[in-house]
Write an enzyme that holds these catalytic residues in place. Structure first.
Site, PDB file in Angstrom:
ATOM      1  N   ARG A 232      -1.631  -1.413   4.107  1.00 25.22           N
ATOM      2  CA  ARG A 232      -0.913  -0.383   4.807  1.00 25.22           C
ATOM      3  C   ARG A 232      -1.879   0.789   4.808  1.00 25.22           C
ATOM      4  NH1 ARG A 232       2.448  -3.150   6.259  1.00 25.22           N
ATOM      5  NH2 ARG A 232       4.746  -3.132   6.049  1.00 25.22           N
ATOM      6  N   GLU A 261      -0.634   5.073  12.583  1.00 21.23           N
ATOM      7  CA  GLU A 261      -0.607   3.927  13.365  1.00 21.23           C
ATOM      8  C   GLU A 261       0.861   3.882  14.338  1.00 21.23           C
ATOM      9  OE1 GLU A 261      -0.820   0.361  10.777  1.00 21.23           O
ATOM     10  OE2 GLU A 261       1.306  -0.025  11.498  1.00 21.23           O
TER      11      GLU A 261
HETATM   12  P1  NAD Z   1       3.475  -8.606  -3.190  1.00 18.12           P
HETATM   13  O1  NAD Z   1       4.326  -7.499  -3.523  1.00 18.12           O
HETATM   14  O2  NAD Z   1       3.330 -10.040  -3.320  1.00 18.12           O
HETATM   15  O3  NAD Z   1       2.124  -8.224  -3.956  1.00 18.12           O
HETATM   16  C1  NAD Z   1       1.603  -7.009  -4.164  1.00 18.12           C
HETATM   17  C2  NAD Z   1       0.739  -6.965  -5.372  1.00 18.12           C
HETATM   18  O4  NAD Z   1       0.191  -5.584  -5.656  1.00 18.12           O
HETATM   19  C3  NAD Z   1       1.665  -7.215  -6.540  1.00 18.12           C
HETATM   20  O5  NAD Z   1       0.799  -8.218  -7.245  1.00 18.12           O
HETATM   21  C4  NAD Z   1       1.791  -6.033  -7.480  1.00 18.12           C
HETATM   22  O6  NAD Z   1       1.650  -5.960  -8.807  1.00 18.12           O
HETATM   23  C5  NAD Z   1       0.271  -5.202  -6.980  1.00 18.12           C
HETATM   24  N1  NAD Z   1       0.223  -3.842  -7.292  1.00 18.12           N
HETATM   25  C6  NAD Z   1       1.210  -3.013  -7.409  1.00 18.12           C
HETATM   26  N2  NAD Z   1       0.844  -1.960  -7.619  1.00 18.12           N
HETATM   27  C7  NAD Z   1      -0.409  -1.849  -7.769  1.00 18.12           C
HETATM   28  C8  NAD Z   1      -1.433  -1.010  -7.897  1.00 18.12           C
HETATM   29  N3  NAD Z   1      -1.281   0.439  -8.036  1.00 18.12           N
HETATM   30  N4  NAD Z   1      -2.808  -1.230  -8.047  1.00 18.12           N
HETATM   31  C9  NAD Z   1      -2.935  -2.970  -7.823  1.00 18.12           C
HETATM   32  N5  NAD Z   1      -2.121  -3.743  -7.498  1.00 18.12           N
HETATM   33  C10 NAD Z   1      -0.824  -3.168  -7.528  1.00 18.12           C
HETATM   34  O7  NAD Z   1       2.972  -7.811  -1.416  1.00 18.12           O
HETATM   35  P2  NAD Z   1       2.166  -8.969  -0.561  1.00 18.12           P
HETATM   36  O8  NAD Z   1       3.145  -9.807   0.260  1.00 18.12           O
HETATM   37  O9  NAD Z   1       1.302  -9.643  -0.838  1.00 18.12           O
HETATM   38  O10 NAD Z   1       1.893  -7.658   0.676  1.00 18.12           O
HETATM   39  C11 NAD Z   1       0.790  -6.875   0.245  1.00 18.12           C
HETATM   40  C12 NAD Z   1       0.631  -5.596   1.416  1.00 18.12           C
HETATM   41  O11 NAD Z   1       0.245  -6.165   2.607  1.00 18.12           O
HETATM   42  C13 NAD Z   1       1.884  -5.002   1.470  1.00 18.12           C
HETATM   43  O12 NAD Z   1       1.965  -3.468   1.342  1.00 18.12           O
HETATM   44  C14 NAD Z   1       2.474  -5.293   2.721  1.00 18.12           C
HETATM   45  O13 NAD Z   1       3.153  -4.026   3.413  1.00 18.12           O
HETATM   46  C15 NAD Z   1       1.233  -5.677   3.439  1.00 18.12           C
HETATM   47  N6  NAD Z   1       1.513  -6.552   4.886  1.00 18.12           N
HETATM   48  C16 NAD Z   1       0.529  -6.323   5.800  1.00 18.12           C
HETATM   49  C17 NAD Z   1       0.788  -7.331   6.718  1.00 18.12           C
HETATM   50  C18 NAD Z   1       0.104  -7.128   8.113  1.00 18.12           C
HETATM   51  O14 NAD Z   1       0.574  -7.590   9.177  1.00 18.12           O
HETATM   52  N7  NAD Z   1      -1.140  -6.641   8.071  1.00 18.12           N
HETATM   53  C19 NAD Z   1       1.950  -8.128   6.903  1.00 18.12           C
HETATM   54  C20 NAD Z   1       2.441  -8.202   5.550  1.00 18.12           C
HETATM   55  C21 NAD Z   1       2.368  -7.418   4.592  1.00 18.12           C
END
Ligand code: NAD
Length: 328
Positions: A232, A261
């Site tokens: 994000r 964005e």
């Molecule tokens: P997820 O919930 O499976 O994983 C997130 C991880 O971050 C978890 O393991 C959690 O413990 C960890 N976390 C939480 N707080 C943290 C911190 N302060 N420091 C470090 N780690 C921390 O999520 P995901 O499905 O892997 O998605 C990750 C990100 O990707 C999300 O923010 C989502 O919005 C983004 N995303 C982007 C796209 C894109 O098209 N670019 C698509 C899907 C998701």
């Protein structure tokens, strides 16, 4: 159910129509925000995406128009005021995981393109320029890569980079035992930022992670390191990153997301005068590569998004357990 679907493009319409389980869908190209909240009159549910604004004011307006459910076509929910939705009794359901490999593969594509400059080589060769000057890259093999957040997407990135022979370091509030068994080393955030040649962000945007990458944390980076953000935009303080690029503290920047964005991405603005000076400055660097939030954009991911979205709507309609409800 009557569902108002916001921020739609041809591909949303195609995949949602294909996987519809019998609901009445109305597609709006406009995003949901305070100006468009009146459009939801007569709809029971709204279906939104990453750049729709679902704050307390919008929630209260759509509640008055009779909306009882919000379904997100994405995993992230930083654009929805969950507390306000709870207070109004509107459940917010999301698609917690849809092909994490789609985003992971795009993440690695950004790393490889920035490193080996294939985008520049493509243009050069088309113009009859076969020179290798300024295309020099580095091996990812044996490089230290730092993964911040090892959830679904971060884990998929680790698995790909493990195949490349990278030394993977990670920071997460909940370390993953399976990744540790694979050879991933968990360390404190500062250590990961300090040691990595490539840092890739995969943690969610929350109050604690907003501007995680800022002037102070950028000082920890190895001079010339690569930063990738497909999570994000708000994880990065953009003016600070611009300074780090100017100082050459940051050697490469790959972004699929950008804090502002909402007024740019997913639109064709090629004939417009873009007012956002920060993104124009970023685009001007030779070592910055920006894509407009396309990490999720694969056939497999769009199918999963559509299928889970309708499973969420069906569970609500049948008064079943809402397994994908976002809770605070
Ligand atoms: P997820 O919930 O499976 O994983 C997130 C991880 O971050 C978890 O393991 C959690 O413990 C960890 N976390 C939480 N707080 C943290 C911190 N302060 N420091 C470090 N780690 C921390 O999520 P995901 O499905 O892997 O998605 C990750 C990100 O990707 C999300 O923010 C989502 O919005 C983004 N995303 C982007 C796209 C894109 O098209 N670019 C698509 C899907 C998701």
């Amino acid at each position: 159910m009557n569902i108002a679907v916001f921020s739609t493009y041809s591909y949303d319409e195609e995949f949602l129509t294909q996987h519809n389980t019998g609901h009445n869908l109305t597609f709006f190209k406009l995003p949901l925000n305070l100006q468009t909240a009146n459009l939801v009159q007569g709809f029971t549910a709204v279906c939104v995406f990453v750049n729709d604004t679902v704050n307390a004011e919008v929630l209260s307006a759509i509640k008055q128009h009779g909306v009882r459910l919000i379904v997100l076509r994405c995993a992230g929910f930083n654009n929805v005021d969950i507390k306000a939705a709870d207070a109004l009794g509107i459940p917010v359901l999301r698609v917690p995981a849809y092909s994490p490999e789609a985003v992971a593969e795009h993440t690695v594509a950004l790393m490889l393109t920035l490193n080996r400059k294939t985008h520049k080589a493509y243009n050069r060769v088309r113009e009859g320029n076969f020179s290798l000057e300024r295309l020099l890259g580095f091996n990812l093999h044996n490089r230290k890569v730092g993964i911040i957040g090892t959830g679904n997407i971060g884990k998929a990135v680790c698995n790909i980079l493990n195949g490349f022979g990278c030394n993977i370091y990670a920071y997460d509030v909940y370390p993953d035992a399976a990744l540790e068994a694979l050879g991933v080393t968990y360390a404190p955030l500062e250590d990961v930022l300090r040691d990595a040649d490539v840092v890739s962000l995969h943690c969610p945007l929350m109050e604690g992670t907003r501007h995680l990458i800022n002037a102070e944390t950028l000082k920890l980076f190895k001079p010339g390191a690569m930063l990738i953000n497909t999570s994000r935009g708000g994880l990065i303080n953009t003016p600070d990153v611009i300074e780090a690029l100017k100082d050459r503290q940051l050697g490469y920047l790959g972004l699929d997301v950008y804090e502002q964005e909402g007024s740019l991405f997913f639109q064709d603005l090629s004939e417009d005068v873009i007012q956002d000076d920060l993104i124009m400055r970023l685009i001007s660097f030779p070592n910055v590569l920006i894509t407009s939030h396309q990490g999720f954009f694969t056939r497999e991911a769009l199918e999963q998004i559509a299928t889970t979205t309708f499973a969420n709507v069906d569970a609500f309609a049948a008064q079943q357990e809402l397994v994908n409800r976002v809770v605070v």
